[in-house]
Design an enzyme around this catalytic site. Structure first.
Site, mmCIF file in Angstrom:
data_model
loop_
_atom_site.group_PDB
_atom_site.id
_atom_site.type_symbol
_atom_site.label_atom_id
_atom_site.label_comp_id
_atom_site.label_asym_id
_atom_site.label_seq_id
_atom_site.Cartn_x
_atom_site.Cartn_y
_atom_site.Cartn_z
ATOM 1 N N THR A 1 0.824 -1.196 0.000
ATOM 2 C CA THR A 1 0.000 0.000 0.000
ATOM 3 C C THR A 1 0.867 1.258 0.000
ATOM 4 O O THR A 1 1.938 1.287 0.626
ATOM 5 C CB THR A 1 -0.968 0.020 1.204
ATOM 6 O OG1 THR A 1 -1.521 1.328 1.326
ATOM 7 C CG2 THR A 1 -0.296 -0.343 2.513
ATOM 8 N N SER B 1 -1.394 4.233 10.234
ATOM 9 C CA SER B 1 -2.384 3.382 10.929
ATOM 10 C C SER B 1 -1.704 2.067 11.270
ATOM 11 O O SER B 1 -0.649 1.737 10.714
ATOM 12 C CB SER B 1 -3.617 3.108 10.057
ATOM 13 O OG SER B 1 -3.389 1.997 9.200
ATOM 14 N N TYR C 1 -2.924 -0.875 10.565
ATOM 15 C CA TYR C 1 -3.018 -1.697 9.352
ATOM 16 C C TYR C 1 -1.841 -1.404 8.416
ATOM 17 O O TYR C 1 -1.152 -2.312 7.950
ATOM 18 C CB TYR C 1 -4.361 -1.432 8.635
ATOM 19 C CG TYR C 1 -4.250 -1.619 7.145
ATOM 20 C CD1 TYR C 1 -4.178 -2.899 6.597
ATOM 21 C CD2 TYR C 1 -4.161 -0.521 6.281
ATOM 22 C CE1 TYR C 1 -4.020 -3.072 5.225
ATOM 23 C CE2 TYR C 1 -4.009 -0.692 4.931
ATOM 24 C CZ TYR C 1 -3.941 -1.963 4.405
ATOM 25 O OH TYR C 1 -3.769 -2.136 3.062
ATOM 26 N N HIS C 2 -1.603 -0.120 8.153
ATOM 27 C CA HIS C 2 -0.510 0.231 7.241
ATOM 28 C C HIS C 2 0.840 -0.225 7.811
ATOM 29 O O HIS C 2 1.742 -0.589 7.063
ATOM 30 C CB HIS C 2 -0.494 1.741 6.966
ATOM 31 C CG HIS C 2 -1.632 2.211 6.090
ATOM 32 N ND1 HIS C 2 -2.771 2.792 6.587
ATOM 33 C CD2 HIS C 2 -1.796 2.181 4.746
ATOM 34 C CE1 HIS C 2 -3.584 3.105 5.588
ATOM 35 N NE2 HIS C 2 -3.018 2.745 4.457
ATOM 36 N N LYS D 1 1.543 -3.666 6.865
ATOM 37 C CA LYS D 1 1.976 -3.804 5.461
ATOM 38 C C LYS D 1 3.479 -3.520 5.340
ATOM 39 O O LYS D 1 4.161 -4.134 4.532
ATOM 40 C CB LYS D 1 1.175 -2.872 4.549
ATOM 41 C CG LYS D 1 -0.332 -3.045 4.610
ATOM 42 C CD LYS D 1 -0.817 -4.371 4.080
ATOM 43 C CE LYS D 1 -0.863 -4.407 2.582
ATOM 44 N NZ LYS D 1 -1.563 -5.614 2.075
HETATM 45 N N1 USQ Z 1 -11.505 10.186 3.710
HETATM 46 C C1 USQ Z 1 -12.398 11.234 3.885
HETATM 47 N N2 USQ Z 1 -13.706 10.920 4.057
HETATM 48 C C2 USQ Z 1 -14.178 9.650 4.070
HETATM 49 C C3 USQ Z 1 -13.269 8.589 3.891
HETATM 50 C C4 USQ Z 1 -11.935 8.892 3.731
HETATM 51 O O1 USQ Z 1 -12.025 12.413 3.858
HETATM 52 O O2 USQ Z 1 -15.381 9.452 4.228
HETATM 53 C C5 USQ Z 1 -10.091 10.467 3.503
HETATM 54 C C6 USQ Z 1 -9.225 9.849 4.572
HETATM 55 O O3 USQ Z 1 -9.070 10.728 5.657
HETATM 56 C C7 USQ Z 1 -7.936 9.546 3.835
HETATM 57 C C8 USQ Z 1 -8.359 9.342 2.389
HETATM 58 O O4 USQ Z 1 -9.677 9.853 2.290
HETATM 59 O O5 USQ Z 1 -7.065 10.620 3.886
HETATM 60 C C9 USQ Z 1 -8.368 7.892 1.929
HETATM 61 O O6 USQ Z 1 -9.126 7.145 2.847
HETATM 62 P P1 USQ Z 1 -9.764 5.725 2.435
HETATM 63 O O7 USQ Z 1 -10.650 5.307 3.549
HETATM 64 O O8 USQ Z 1 -10.347 5.795 1.077
HETATM 65 O O9 USQ Z 1 -8.469 4.799 2.297
HETATM 66 P P2 USQ Z 1 -7.443 4.271 3.382
HETATM 67 O O10 USQ Z 1 -7.976 4.228 4.756
HETATM 68 O O11 USQ Z 1 -6.179 5.040 3.198
HETATM 69 O O12 USQ Z 1 -7.246 2.762 2.935
HETATM 70 C C10 USQ Z 1 -7.537 2.309 1.605
HETATM 71 C C11 USQ Z 1 -7.708 0.792 1.645
HETATM 72 C C12 USQ Z 1 -6.404 0.144 2.067
HETATM 73 C C13 USQ Z 1 -5.296 0.631 1.153
HETATM 74 C C14 USQ Z 1 -5.207 2.145 1.157
HETATM 75 C C15 USQ Z 1 -4.209 2.697 0.175
HETATM 76 O O13 USQ Z 1 -8.758 0.438 2.533
HETATM 77 O O14 USQ Z 1 -6.533 -1.267 2.003
HETATM 78 O O15 USQ Z 1 -4.068 0.094 1.601
HETATM 79 O O16 USQ Z 1 -6.493 2.667 0.755
HETATM 80 S S1 USQ Z 1 -3.431 4.167 0.760
HETATM 81 O O17 USQ Z 1 -4.442 5.116 1.203
HETATM 82 O O18 USQ Z 1 -2.646 4.731 -0.331
HETATM 83 O O19 USQ Z 1 -2.597 3.778 1.877
#
Ligand code: USQ
Length: 396
Positions: free
Chosen positions: A158, A193, A195-196, A199
């Site tokens: 990730t 996090s 979770y991260h 990874k």
């Molecule tokens: N966010 C909002 N509002 C929401 C949901 C999320 O503003 O309702 C923001 C979060 O604060 C964050 C971003 O959008 O900054 C992305 O959040 P997300 O929930 O879409 O993704 P994330 O928690 O980062 O995790 C997801 C997957 C995970 C993968 C990761 C890639 O669930 O498995 O590893 O994306 S990354 O984000 O590049 O680490």
């Protein structure tokens, strides 16, 4: 014809990957323990629609296409379940070309607890995440070490492993000069996090396996994925992949579309400047295919940054609002206190060229793509539960 083993084959990405490879003539075996479905039941977070079991899905796939997807239901935290996939206990016999009974030449490893909020609900969910993600990866590494070291492991990593550093993010590796000497190291990682963090630990485990036993590993550093259209899913509604829109398992773009459809103000967390790299589920499949077709060499940990473009949360909300309003929805944007502990304004400049260099053609988040998502989600509007959209799992 290659044989691909997909660990976590029931998930949001696992099932579309299985159909994608099967449709292209690969032999495909999927393994899953229904972790995600059970976690959704336990936490009472509704999915957009009900799903057939993995066995039923494979049966439908066979009826529709004539192609076989082999299904193994089991928990890969059990070393013997993992080892049985490689030591002859699971028989790989196929109706078409029964003489081919060989082991998989590629393992695509998705069998992880994928949610950052889940890992921070409390210590129990933190432990489940740590145990599942590390033990499954370790079991895989040892099975490949013990039974066939030539197997190519393609692990889903990730982008969140890197965090949001104040320097450009390279593809996995960085050359460091120190006191007149230089060496190539894994790019510094600092997850936000638990979770991260698991990874990062997986990457380190496999990097150890590469150095120690010359395993072949590709680590795909993926950003949040959106969408629910692939050629295979479009063959029949019953083949659709699972779709979460709740705070725990839903990702931002998928969530915003659902929120817009039910008239729930879009939940931008905090100031909304948080920037991430995004990609459509179609591009996940393409990236995994290209990574499998050009395997890492023996003794190589190859890392790709698997994103197609970057957006701030605010930009995504504005795009969804614009398309939603054009379709006749009254889409409002809300800035709610951020339940996460993350930078809301930051430098973000990742490199993501490696997958394009091996043949991936990016698809982008256009109005058309968003319109299609609106149309699909609207068909299931009656299933959407507003109470699961935001519960506020606090990270701080
Ligand atoms: N966010 C909002 N509002 C929401 C949901 C999320 O503003 O309702 C923001 C979060 O604060 C964050 C971003 O959008 O900054 C992305 O959040 P997300 O929930 O879409 O993704 P994330 O928690 O980062 O995790 C997801 C997957 C995970 C993968 C990761 C890639 O669930 O498995 O590893 O994306 S990354 O984000 O590049 O680490």
């Amino acid at each position: 014809m290659n044989h691909i083993l997909i660990l976590g084959g029931d998930g949001y990405l696992g099932w579309p990957t299985a159909m994608y490879f099967s449709n292209r003539g690969y032999r495909v075996t999927v393994v899953d323990n229904y972790f995600r479905r059970n976690a959704c039941l336990e936490l009472d977070v509704g999915m957009l629609y009900a799903l057939p079991s993995l066995v039923e899905r494979a049966k439908m796939w066979h009826e529709l296409t004539g192609n076989e997807i082999k299904v193994v239901i089991g928990d890969l935290q059990e070393p013997e379940v993992m080892r049985s996939l490689f030591d002859g206990r699971i028989r790989y016999d196929w109706a078409v070309n029964p003489s081919f009974t060989g082991l998989p030449d590629t393992v695509v490893h998705y069998a992880e607890q994928p949610s950052a909020p889940y890992s921070l609900i409390n210590h129990r969910y933190a432990n489940i995440t740590l145990q599942n993600n590390l033990v499954v990866t370790n079991n895989l590494m040892f099975a490949v070490r013990d039974f066939e070291r030539d197997i190519h492991i393609v692990k889903l990593g990730t982008m969140g492993e890197y965090g949001t550093p104040n320097i450009d993010i390279e593809e996995g590796w960085i050359e460091i000069e120190h006191k007149g000497r230089a060496e190539r190291f894994l790019f510094p990682r600092q997850a936000s996090s638990l979770y991260h963090t698991t990874k990062i630990m997986d990457t380190d485990l496999l990097w150890f396996g590469v150095r120690m036993w010359e395993l072949r590993v590709t680590d795909l550093m993926q950003g949040p994925v959106y969408g629910l259209e692939t050629d295979e899913m479009e063959m029949d509604d019953r083949l659709k992949t699972l779709f979460n829109y709740d705070e725990i398992f839903g990702t931002i773009i998928n969530r915003f579309i659902v929120q817009a459809v039910v008239g729930y103000p879009l939940t931008v967390y905090g100031r909304g400047g948080q920037t991430r790299g995004y990609l459509h589920v179609r591009d996940t499949l393409q990236c995994v295919e290209k990574a499998c077709e050009t395997p890492a060499k023996r003794g190589e940990l190859r890392i790709f940054n698997q994103i197609m473009e970057t957006f701030a949360a605010n930009e995504l909300a504005e795009m969804v609002q614009k398309v939603g309003n054009e379709l006749g929805y009254d889409v409002q944007i809300d800035h709610i206190p951020n339940p996460r502990k993350e930078a809301e304004e930051h430098y973000y400049h990742p490199t993501y060229q490696g997958l394009i260099d091996i043949g991936v053609t990016p698809h982008y988040l256009t109005d058309r793509v968003l319109e299609n998502m609106f149309k699909t989600v609207a068909q299931y509007r009656h299933n959407i539960r507003e109470d699961v959209i935001f519960r506020g799992v606090q990270w701080g």
